[in-house]
Write a protein that holds these residues in place. Structure first.
Motif, PDB file in Angstrom:
ATOM      1  N   ILE A 125      12.646   8.230   6.969  1.00  0.00           N
ATOM      2  CA  ILE A 125      11.888   8.739   8.259  1.00  0.00           C
ATOM      3  C   ILE A 125      10.642   8.840   8.114  1.00  0.00           C
ATOM      4  N   ILE A 126      10.001   8.857   6.779  1.00  0.00           N
ATOM      5  CA  ILE A 126       8.532   8.718   6.780  1.00  0.00           C
ATOM      6  C   ILE A 126       7.878   7.226   6.700  1.00  0.00           C
ATOM      7  N   THR A 127       8.916   6.540   5.685  1.00  0.00           N
ATOM      8  CA  THR A 127       8.403   5.189   5.384  1.00  0.00           C
ATOM      9  C   THR A 127       8.276   4.315   6.812  1.00  0.00           C
ATOM     10  N   LEU A 128       9.184   4.266   7.603  1.00  0.00           N
ATOM     11  CA  LEU A 128       9.480   3.359   8.644  1.00  0.00           C
ATOM     12  C   LEU A 128       8.088   3.700   9.530  1.00  0.00           C
ATOM     13  N   PRO A 129       7.675   4.795  10.109  1.00  0.00           N
ATOM     14  CA  PRO A 129       6.448   4.793  10.819  1.00  0.00           C
ATOM     15  C   PRO A 129       5.265   4.670  10.183  1.00  0.00           C
ATOM     16  N   ILE A 130       5.228   5.049   8.757  1.00  0.00           N
ATOM     17  CA  ILE A 130       3.936   5.085   8.049  1.00  0.00           C
ATOM     18  C   ILE A 130       3.567   3.359   7.884  1.00  0.00           C
ATOM     19  N   ALA A 131       4.501   2.914   7.332  1.00  0.00           N
ATOM     20  CA  ALA A 131       4.623   1.491   7.060  1.00  0.00           C
ATOM     21  C   ALA A 131       4.220   0.581   8.226  1.00  0.00           C
ATOM     22  N   GLY A 132       5.021   1.228   9.300  1.00  0.00           N
ATOM     23  CA  GLY A 132       4.670   0.306  10.939  1.00  0.00           C
ATOM     24  C   GLY A 132       3.391   0.591  11.149  1.00  0.00           C
ATOM     25  N   ALA A 133       2.776   1.823  11.038  1.00  0.00           N
ATOM     26  CA  ALA A 133       1.567   2.013  11.704  1.00  0.00           C
ATOM     27  C   ALA A 133       0.193   1.439  10.961  1.00  0.00           C
ATOM     28  N   PHE A 188       0.913  -1.165   0.084  1.00  0.00           N
ATOM     29  CA  PHE A 188      -0.049  -0.098   0.080  1.00  0.00           C
ATOM     30  C   PHE A 188       0.939   1.292   0.015  1.00  0.00           C
ATOM     31  N   TRP A 189       1.904   1.324   0.847  1.00  0.00           N
ATOM     32  CA  TRP A 189       2.637   2.347   0.924  1.00  0.00           C
ATOM     33  C   TRP A 189       3.359   2.637  -0.385  1.00  0.00           C
ATOM     34  N   LEU A 190       3.758   1.574  -0.886  1.00  0.00           N
ATOM     35  CA  LEU A 190       4.851   1.639  -2.211  1.00  0.00           C
ATOM     36  C   LEU A 190       4.015   2.339  -3.280  1.00  0.00           C
ATOM     37  N   MET A 191       2.542   1.881  -3.101  1.00  0.00           N
ATOM     38  CA  MET A 191       1.759   2.339  -4.336  1.00  0.00           C
ATOM     39  C   MET A 191       1.607   4.010  -4.208  1.00  0.00           C
ATOM     40  N   ILE A 192       1.378   4.380  -2.927  1.00  0.00           N
ATOM     41  CA  ILE A 192       1.347   5.598  -2.806  1.00  0.00           C
ATOM     42  C   ILE A 192       2.337   6.388  -3.020  1.00  0.00           C
ATOM     43  N   ALA A 193       3.539   5.938  -2.377  1.00  0.00           N
ATOM     44  CA  ALA A 193       4.954   6.670  -2.663  1.00  0.00           C
ATOM     45  C   ALA A 193       5.396   6.772  -4.386  1.00  0.00           C
ATOM     46  N   SER A 194       5.061   5.776  -5.083  1.00  0.00           N
ATOM     47  CA  SER A 194       5.580   5.736  -6.379  1.00  0.00           C
ATOM     48  C   SER A 194       4.481   6.581  -7.060  1.00  0.00           C
ATOM     49  N   ALA A 195       3.153   6.783  -6.888  1.00  0.00           N
ATOM     50  CA  ALA A 195       2.301   7.987  -7.559  1.00  0.00           C
ATOM     51  C   ALA A 195       2.925   9.072  -7.021  1.00  0.00           C
ATOM     52  N   LYS A 196       3.504   9.321  -5.894  1.00  0.00           N
ATOM     53  CA  LYS A 196       4.092  10.746  -5.533  1.00  0.00           C
ATOM     54  C   LYS A 196       5.523  10.790  -5.998  1.00  0.00           C
ATOM     55  N   GLY A 197       6.020   9.977  -6.218  1.00  0.00           N
ATOM     56  CA  GLY A 197       7.479  10.066  -6.947  1.00  0.00           C
ATOM     57  C   GLY A 197       8.345  10.121  -5.726  1.00  0.00           C
ATOM     58  N   TRP A 198       8.202   9.768  -4.438  1.00  0.00           N
ATOM     59  CA  TRP A 198       9.217   9.504  -3.422  1.00  0.00           C
ATOM     60  C   TRP A 198      10.130   8.310  -3.826  1.00  0.00           C
ATOM     61  N   PRO A 199      11.367   8.723  -3.353  1.00  0.00           N
ATOM     62  CA  PRO A 199      12.437   7.474  -3.616  1.00  0.00           C
ATOM     63  C   PRO A 199      12.350   6.700  -2.344  1.00  0.00           C
ATOM     64  N   VAL A 200      11.234   5.779  -2.259  1.00  0.00           N
ATOM     65  CA  VAL A 200      11.103   4.957  -1.054  1.00  0.00           C
ATOM     66  C   VAL A 200      11.665   3.510  -1.635  1.00  0.00           C
ATOM     67  N   SER A 201      12.196   2.708  -0.490  1.00  0.00           N
ATOM     68  CA  SER A 201      12.674   1.542  -0.818  1.00  0.00           C
ATOM     69  C   SER A 201      11.561   0.322  -0.562  1.00  0.00           C
ATOM     70  N   THR A 202      11.548  -0.636  -1.300  1.00  0.00           N
ATOM     71  CA  THR A 202      10.669  -1.784  -0.710  1.00  0.00           C
ATOM     72  C   THR A 202      11.157  -2.473   0.478  1.00  0.00           C
ATOM     73  N   THR A 203      12.703  -2.584   0.584  1.00  0.00           N
ATOM     74  CA  THR A 203      13.144  -2.676   1.853  1.00  0.00           C
ATOM     75  C   THR A 203      12.992  -2.293   2.996  1.00  0.00           C
ATOM     76  N   HIS A 204      12.778  -1.059   3.120  1.00  0.00           N
ATOM     77  CA  HIS A 204      12.508  -0.246   4.202  1.00  0.00           C
ATOM     78  C   HIS A 204      11.202  -0.105   4.438  1.00  0.00           C
ATOM     79  N   SER A 205      10.358  -0.256   3.534  1.00  0.00           N
ATOM     80  CA  SER A 205       8.628  -0.408   3.799  1.00  0.00           C
ATOM     81  C   SER A 205       8.739  -1.715   4.479  1.00  0.00           C
TER      82      SER A 205
END
Lengths: 238, 421
Positions: B399-407, B102-119
């Motif tokens: 910093i954003i990925t960890l708490p959001i994916a966690g929550a 879910f988080w990856l879907m949002i992040a890719s739509a927004k163009g944030w450089p998030v990583s699957t690993t971190h998620s």
């Protein structure tokens, strides 16, 4: 089409972290800028030929062209500056790069000043200057051309990290540039001497303005030399 | 135990869908990123890139990926406290997969450089912390993983920096760079084969119960390196000096020699990526499957079934075919700054670093390491302009990925528990 347009495309918002990692290459932009600047300098011999033949219409057309080229150079200059925030990692000192750009830009600015004065004051070439003018203009142009040739080496310099044999080659080219500038100084002195020798025969105001014009034409070569000096600084302070 | 027996097929089905979704995303984006430069350099067509990706991704996952998968399965959440309620672990793994997806879907739509690993790590920690309790989270392991997120891009950068300096010294700064490139090219290709197989053999293979002594491993790696160098040498011989292009750019012919070398780094990147990132999707899936199949036992030491790896590989290939090819083409066109010489150095460095991390069982981000490697090339004064804001963006994304994916994972865990009991 202006050469910087493709660069605007690449700066387009991308969702990809890798493509967002790269800013537009300032060295390609410097090359594009110098090519435009050189075009303005290339107009000067045509301009003065028209002045000598008193073809006022042609003079004005050439002046318009020079103004347009100068404006084009300005757009690229602003483009480079816009893409150089302090967060950009450059292979050279940022200040040196901006300074190099300014030196290049001044060549076009001076060409513009020369063309403006020639048109606005309807400068006529005194007989005593006729033999000296074109050689002097050509000598100055040669310096600008050679500076532009050196700027074409920026890609190679970047690839080799501004060091090694490539940097050595460019340093030697810069030495040659200094020699060319010195030669243009000589012909500048020759034309000034001719002007002063005949100053009593020419209207005093014309003497003043021709003296200024000679100075400005020489400034194109001086700025071209300064381009080389800045580049040498980039190589030296690695 | 009853819940697991009753809803077993449901759990496996859900985990399959979520796992496929994750691996699909990995193939569509991550892997395409890693291989796009080779396509852009003209070393590979998109079709060839997809075939290479499929083969080497899978090989990487099977041969060198076991360690990371086991970290995701057992290294983040200590299942010991869950023997009475094994279904909680199933919920948690499902929640983690869904949350990361879910988080990856949002992040890719927004163009944030998030990583699957971190998620996925963030999601697992969030589930453990809120769903079970802070004591279930293996904090020392988390500590080393987080440290590896900082160290691995730095290592990638340092390697790329050194490779770049060596290319300059051995090839560019010589009287005849083209000949020098043809002479040293095979040596660099040897390095690709040697480094990747050495790390795989010494670090990765033990996880699929193949144990080879260090000496033997080194010898095999040398052999593989020589083999790749021979193949590469044949390709390089075809490169021709382009005198016309050299007028404009003196090193144009050198780039022509390096372009086919990007085929090898593409293979290495796909292998490295497979060794690390496949685990993100199939680690939780494997955990769910093993709990359900054993009827609720969570402590058994089962090996990773091949069928699950196949699911992961399948998801990635589907991702590549459906969307990844487009990403590859855009990147190839857009990242013209990564010329073959620079791209080779950056990718060889990145692939080596990722495989090394995989061998140690550390889940790292391929994209972040590649970014680090490109910065290394930049620090070697090899790139026109690098936007250092990218570092800030990446750190922000952690910093954003960890708490959001966690929550989100924690919330999903409670929802799943409410549904299934």
């Amino acid at each position: 089409m202006f050469p910087y347009q493709s660069l605007q495309d690449s700066a387009m918002k991308s969702t990809n972290p890798l493509s967002r990692l790269f800013g537009p290459n300032p060295f390609s932009l410097l090359k594009s800028h110098m090519r435009v600047v050189l075009r303005s300098a290339e107009e000067l011999p045509t301009l003065f030929e028209a002045v000598m033949d008193q073809r006022q219409d042609d003079v004005e057309v050439i002046q318009q062209r020079i103004f347009a080229i100068e404006a084009e150079a300005d757009v690229i200059k602003k483009e480079v500056r816009r893409h150089l925030p302090r967060t950009i990692l450059l292979p050279v000192n940022r200040a040196d790069l901006i300074e190099l750009l300014s030196m290049q830009d001044r060549i076009a600015n001076v060409a513009q000043d020369v063309a403006g004065l020639v048109v606005e004051r309807r400068m006529e070439v005194p007989d005593c200057l006729r033999d000296h003018l074109m050689p002097f203009v050509q000598d100055c142009l040669a310096v600008c051309r050679y500076a532009a040739t050196i700027i074409e080496e920026l890609d190679e310099l970047l690839e080799t990290g501004f060091s090694g044999p490539e940097a050595q080659t460019v340093s030697e080219m810069i030495d040659e540039l200094n020699r060319l500038e010195h030669a243009s100084d000589e012909s500048g002195m020759a034309i000034s001497r001719a002007l002063f020798r005949h100053e009593d025969a020419i209207k005093p105001v014309s003497v003043i303005f021709w003296h200024r014009l000679i100075e400005w034409i020489g400034d194109t070569a001086d700025n071209a030399e300064a381009v080389g000096e800045r580049l040498q600084l980039m190589i030296d302070t690695r | 135990m009853e819940i697991i027996v009753t809803y077993g097929p449901w759990f496996i089905g859900l985990a399959l869908v979520a796992g496929l979704y994750m691996t699909w995303g990995v193939g569509a984006n991550d892997l395409a990123n890693a291989m796009g430069t080779s396509v852009g350099a003209g070393a590979l067509t998109v079709k060839q890139a997809i075939i290479i990706a499929a083969v080497f991704e899978f090989a990487g996952a099977v041969l060198a990926g076991g360690s990371v998968t086991s970290t995701i399965r057992k290294g983040i959440i200590d299942p010991a406290g869950l023997e009475a309620n094994p279904e909680y672990l199933v919920y948690g793994m499902l929640a983690a997969l869904l949350s990361a997806g879910f988080w990856l879907m949002i992040a890719s739509a927004k163009g944030w450089p998030v990583s699957t690993t971190h998620s996925i790590i963030g999601a697992l920690v969030g589930f453990g912390l809120v769903g079970i309790g802070a004591e279930s989270v293996q904090w020392d392991q988390i500590g080393s993983i987080v440290a590896s997120w900082i160290i691995s891009p730095a290592v990638g950068g340092l390697l790329a920096f050194l490779f770049m300096l060596s290319v300059r010294k051995l090839i560019l700064n010589t009287p005849d760079p083209f000949e020098a490139a043809r002479k040293w090219g095979p040596a660099y290709i040897f390095l690709v084969g040697f480094i990747i197989s050495l790390v795989t053999i010494t670090k990765g293979l033990s996880h699929i119960d193949i144990n080879i002594s260090t000496l033997m491993g080194t010898l095999i790696s040398v052999a593989i390196g020589v083999l790749t160098a021979l193949v590469g040498g044949m390709l390089l011989r075809r490169a021709k000096r382009d005198l016309e292009a050299e007028k404009d750019f003196r090193f144009a012919s050198v780039e022509k020699v390096f372009a086919p070398m990007m085929i090898f780094t593409a293979c290495a990147m796909a292998f490295a990526h497979g060794s690390n990132d496949v685990a993100n999707g199939i680690g939780p899936l494997a955990a769910v499957v093993s709990i359900v199949e054993s009827g609720g036992a969570i402590l058994q030491k089962s090996a990773l079934p091949l069928s699950i790896l196949l699911v992961g590989g399948f998801g990635i290939v589907i991702g590549l075919v459906t969307m990844g090819y487009r990403v590859m083409m855009t990147i190839g066109k857009r990242i013209t700054e990564l010329t073959p010489t620079r791209g080779f150095c950056a990718e060889l460095a990145a692939a080596s670093t990722v495989v090394l991390a995989s061998g140690t069982g550390l889940p790292v981000s391929t994209t972040h390491i590649l970014v680090g490697a490109v910065m290394g090339v930049g620090l070697a004064r090899g790139v026109g302009a690098i936007d250092m804001k990218m570092i800030g963006r990446i750190v922000t994304s952690w910093i954003i990925t960890l708490p959001i994916a966690g929550a989100v994972a924690a919330v999903l865990f409670f929802i799943l528990r409410a549904i299934f009991g």
